[in-house]
Design a protein around this motif. Structure first.
Motif, PDB file in Angstrom:
ATOM      1  N   TYR A   1      -4.691  -8.799 -13.395  1.00 17.50           N
ATOM      2  CA  TYR A   1      -6.102  -7.965 -13.466  1.00 17.50           C
ATOM      3  C   TYR A   1      -5.629  -6.714 -12.805  1.00 17.50           C
ATOM      4  CZ  TYR A   1      -6.450  -9.249  -8.406  1.00 17.50           C
ATOM      5  OH  TYR A   1      -6.236  -9.400  -7.052  1.00 17.50           O
ATOM      6  N   GLY A   2      -4.505  -6.312 -12.348  1.00 18.25           N
ATOM      7  CA  GLY A   2      -4.212  -5.051 -11.774  1.00 18.25           C
ATOM      8  C   GLY A   2      -2.558  -4.927 -11.292  1.00 18.25           C
ATOM      9  N   ILE A   3      -1.926  -3.676 -11.109  1.00 20.21           N
ATOM     10  CA  ILE A   3      -0.669  -3.341 -10.420  1.00 20.21           C
ATOM     11  C   ILE A   3      -1.044  -2.664  -8.988  1.00 20.21           C
ATOM     12  CG2 ILE A   3       1.446  -2.403 -10.814  1.00 20.21           C
ATOM     13  CD1 ILE A   3       0.881  -4.486 -12.794  1.00 20.21           C
ATOM     14  N   GLU A   4      -0.411  -3.438  -7.839  1.00 19.45           N
ATOM     15  CA  GLU A   4      -0.258  -2.783  -6.688  1.00 19.45           C
ATOM     16  C   GLU A   4       1.117  -1.811  -6.707  1.00 19.45           C
ATOM     17  OE1 GLU A   4      -0.389  -3.340  -1.989  1.00 19.45           O
ATOM     18  OE2 GLU A   4      -0.618  -5.001  -3.148  1.00 19.45           O
ATOM     19  N   ARG A   5       0.876  -0.460  -6.905  1.00 20.17           N
ATOM     20  CA  ARG A   5       2.181   0.340  -7.041  1.00 20.17           C
ATOM     21  C   ARG A   5       2.634   0.372  -5.533  1.00 20.17           C
ATOM     22  NH1 ARG A   5       2.808   0.226 -12.094  1.00 20.17           N
ATOM     23  NH2 ARG A   5       1.476   1.190 -13.209  1.00 20.17           N
ATOM     24  N   TRP A   6       4.113   0.196  -5.591  1.00 19.36           N
ATOM     25  CA  TRP A   6       4.795   0.432  -4.241  1.00 19.36           C
ATOM     26  C   TRP A   6       4.425  -0.601  -3.061  1.00 19.36           C
ATOM     27  CZ3 TRP A   6       2.077   5.135  -5.482  1.00 19.36           C
ATOM     28  CH2 TRP A   6       2.639   5.707  -6.490  1.00 19.36           C
ATOM     29  N   ALA A   7       4.186  -1.758  -3.509  1.00 20.80           N
ATOM     30  CA  ALA A   7       3.880  -2.814  -2.774  1.00 20.80           C
ATOM     31  C   ALA A   7       4.768  -3.344  -1.663  1.00 20.80           C
ATOM     32  CB  ALA A   7       3.179  -4.197  -3.569  1.00 20.80           C
ATOM     33  N   LEU A   8       6.077  -3.443  -2.137  1.00 14.76           N
ATOM     34  CA  LEU A   8       7.253  -3.766  -1.218  1.00 14.76           C
ATOM     35  C   LEU A   8       8.011  -2.791  -1.304  1.00 14.76           C
ATOM     36  CD1 LEU A   8       7.469  -7.495  -2.325  1.00 14.76           C
ATOM     37  CD2 LEU A   8       6.247  -6.830  -0.462  1.00 14.76           C
ATOM     38  N   LYS A   9       8.708  -2.499  -0.005  1.00 15.27           N
ATOM     39  CA  LYS A   9       9.868  -1.738   0.047  1.00 15.27           C
ATOM     40  C   LYS A   9      11.202  -2.743   0.382  1.00 15.27           C
ATOM     41  CE  LYS A   9      12.033   2.140   2.392  1.00 15.27           C
ATOM     42  NZ  LYS A   9      12.015   3.154   3.440  1.00 15.27           N
ATOM     43  N   VAL A  10      11.869  -2.650  -0.611  1.00 18.71           N
ATOM     44  CA  VAL A  10      12.971  -3.694  -0.909  1.00 18.71           C
ATOM     45  C   VAL A  10      14.265  -2.480  -0.462  1.00 18.71           C
ATOM     46  CG1 VAL A  10      14.541  -5.123  -1.839  1.00 18.71           C
ATOM     47  CG2 VAL A  10      11.916  -5.255  -1.899  1.00 18.71           C
ATOM     48  N   GLY A  11      15.103  -2.462   0.420  1.00 13.76           N
ATOM     49  CA  GLY A  11      16.147  -1.638   0.604  1.00 13.76           C
ATOM     50  C   GLY A  11      15.759  -0.170   0.683  1.00 13.76           C
ATOM     51  N   GLY A  12      16.330   0.365  -0.148  1.00 16.35           N
ATOM     52  CA  GLY A  12      15.677   1.872  -0.279  1.00 16.35           C
ATOM     53  C   GLY A  12      14.711   2.288  -1.216  1.00 16.35           C
ATOM     54  N   GLY A  13      14.337   0.893  -1.931  1.00 15.79           N
ATOM     55  CA  GLY A  13      13.349   1.485  -3.145  1.00 15.79           C
ATOM     56  C   GLY A  13      12.107   0.577  -2.991  1.00 15.79           C
ATOM     57  N   TYR A  14      11.191   0.639  -3.971  1.00 19.88           N
ATOM     58  CA  TYR A  14       9.938  -0.072  -3.850  1.00 19.88           C
ATOM     59  C   TYR A  14       9.586  -0.833  -5.061  1.00 19.88           C
ATOM     60  CZ  TYR A  14       8.565   3.242   0.035  1.00 19.88           C
ATOM     61  OH  TYR A  14       8.691   3.785   1.178  1.00 19.88           O
ATOM     62  N   VAL A  15       9.033  -1.993  -4.685  1.00 24.32           N
ATOM     63  CA  VAL A  15       8.444  -2.822  -5.953  1.00 24.32           C
ATOM     64  C   VAL A  15       7.013  -2.782  -6.101  1.00 24.32           C
ATOM     65  CG1 VAL A  15       8.761  -5.370  -6.672  1.00 24.32           C
ATOM     66  CG2 VAL A  15      10.561  -4.597  -5.322  1.00 24.32           C
ATOM     67  N   ASP A  16       6.839  -2.637  -7.373  1.00 23.86           N
ATOM     68  CA  ASP A  16       5.273  -2.691  -7.783  1.00 23.86           C
ATOM     69  C   ASP A  16       4.949  -4.423  -7.975  1.00 23.86           C
ATOM     70  OD1 ASP A  16       5.304  -0.174  -7.986  1.00 23.86           O
ATOM     71  OD2 ASP A  16       5.330  -0.184  -9.927  1.00 23.86           O
ATOM     72  N   GLU A  17       3.735  -4.754  -7.518  1.00 21.87           N
ATOM     73  CA  GLU A  17       3.283  -6.106  -7.721  1.00 21.87           C
ATOM     74  C   GLU A  17       2.268  -6.204  -8.741  1.00 21.87           C
ATOM     75  OE1 GLU A  17       2.507  -7.998  -3.972  1.00 21.87           O
ATOM     76  OE2 GLU A  17       4.478  -8.420  -3.746  1.00 21.87           O
ATOM     77  N   ALA A  18       2.164  -7.227  -9.635  1.00 23.05           N
ATOM     78  CA  ALA A  18       1.170  -7.545 -10.521  1.00 23.05           C
ATOM     79  C   ALA A  18       0.227  -8.706  -9.650  1.00 23.05           C
ATOM     80  CB  ALA A  18       1.649  -8.278 -11.757  1.00 23.05           C
ATOM     81  N   LEU A  19      -1.122  -7.794  -9.793  1.00 20.63           N
ATOM     82  CA  LEU A  19      -2.136  -8.949  -9.054  1.00 20.63           C
ATOM     83  C   LEU A  19      -2.681  -9.696 -10.134  1.00 20.63           C
ATOM     84  CD1 LEU A  19      -3.697  -5.971  -7.265  1.00 20.63           C
ATOM     85  CD2 LEU A  19      -1.881  -7.620  -6.366  1.00 20.63           C
ATOM     86  N   MET A  20      -2.812 -11.183  -9.740  1.00 10.94           N
ATOM     87  CA  MET A  20      -3.024 -12.055 -10.839  1.00 10.94           C
ATOM     88  C   MET A  20      -4.208 -13.293 -10.507  1.00 10.94           C
ATOM     89  SD  MET A  20       0.743 -12.998 -12.506  1.00 10.94           S
ATOM     90  CE  MET A  20       0.154 -13.678 -14.170  1.00 10.94           C
ATOM     91  N   VAL A  21      -4.943 -13.550 -10.999  1.00 10.38           N
ATOM     92  CA  VAL A  21      -6.157 -14.397 -10.833  1.00 10.38           C
ATOM     93  C   VAL A  21      -6.304 -15.475 -11.809  1.00 10.38           C
ATOM     94  CG1 VAL A  21      -7.921 -13.130 -11.971  1.00 10.38           C
ATOM     95  CG2 VAL A  21      -8.439 -14.598 -10.065  1.00 10.38           C
ATOM     96  N   LEU A  22      -6.678 -16.778 -11.137  1.00  8.26           N
ATOM     97  CA  LEU A  22      -6.928 -18.072 -11.952  1.00  8.26           C
ATOM     98  C   LEU A  22      -8.409 -18.360 -11.589  1.00  8.26           C
ATOM     99  CD1 LEU A  22      -6.478 -20.252 -13.856  1.00  8.26           C
ATOM    100  CD2 LEU A  22      -5.229 -21.681 -12.118  1.00  8.26           C
ATOM    101  N   ARG A  23      -9.334 -18.352 -12.680  1.00 12.95           N
ATOM    102  CA  ARG A  23     -10.536 -18.742 -12.348  1.00 12.95           C
ATOM    103  C   ARG A  23     -10.979 -20.381 -12.217  1.00 12.95           C
ATOM    104  NH1 ARG A  23     -12.909 -13.850 -11.772  1.00 12.95           N
ATOM    105  NH2 ARG A  23     -11.886 -12.107 -13.253  1.00 12.95           N
ATOM    106  N   LEU A  24     -11.286 -20.792 -11.147  1.00 16.18           N
ATOM    107  CA  LEU A  24     -11.468 -22.300 -11.266  1.00 16.18           C
ATOM    108  C   LEU A  24     -13.076 -22.508 -11.527  1.00 16.18           C
ATOM    109  CD1 LEU A  24      -9.166 -23.441  -8.511  1.00 16.18           C
ATOM    110  CD2 LEU A  24      -8.636 -23.105 -10.747  1.00 16.18           C
ATOM    111  N   GLY A  25     -13.808 -21.927 -11.108  1.00 10.65           N
ATOM    112  CA  GLY A  25     -15.254 -22.129 -11.116  1.00 10.65           C
ATOM    113  C   GLY A  25     -16.218 -21.305 -11.893  1.00 10.65           C
ATOM    114  N   PRO A  26     -17.421 -21.474 -11.906  1.00 12.68           N
ATOM    115  CA  PRO A  26     -18.304 -20.592 -12.620  1.00 12.68           C
ATOM    116  C   PRO A  26     -17.992 -19.132 -12.669  1.00 12.68           C
ATOM    117  CG  PRO A  26     -19.529 -21.895 -11.035  1.00 12.68           C
ATOM    118  CD  PRO A  26     -18.018 -22.291 -10.621  1.00 12.68           C
TER     119      PRO A  26
END
Length: 67
Positions: free
Chosen positions: A42-67
């Motif tokens: 449902y979205g991307i968090e830019r520069w979510a993690l700093k690893v070494g000298g660079g950054y990693v973007d993270e995909a934000l994911m969801v699973l709906r279980l209920g109504p």
């Protein structure tokens, strides 16, 4: 198996409507696994993690279980 067990336990608890997680955008095997279990991006968090000298973007994911 661990992911299936976690989802099953969340369903069995009752009242849990949503599970969410984040995964590195470049981690395609993990993203495909989550998608097979029904998670949707449902979205991307830019520069979510700093690893070494660079950054990693993270995909934000969801699973709906209920109504």
């Amino acid at each position: 198996r661990l992911l299936a067990e976690a989802i099953g336990r969340a369903r069995a608890m009752g009242g849990v409507e949503v599970l969410d997680l984040s995964v590195g955008v470049g981690n395609e095997p993990a993203r495909r696994l989550y998608e097979r279990f029904g998670f949707e991006t449902y979205g991307i968090e830019r520069w979510a993690l700093k690893v070494g000298g660079g950054y990693v973007d993270e995909a934000l994911m969801v699973l709906r279980l209920g109504p």
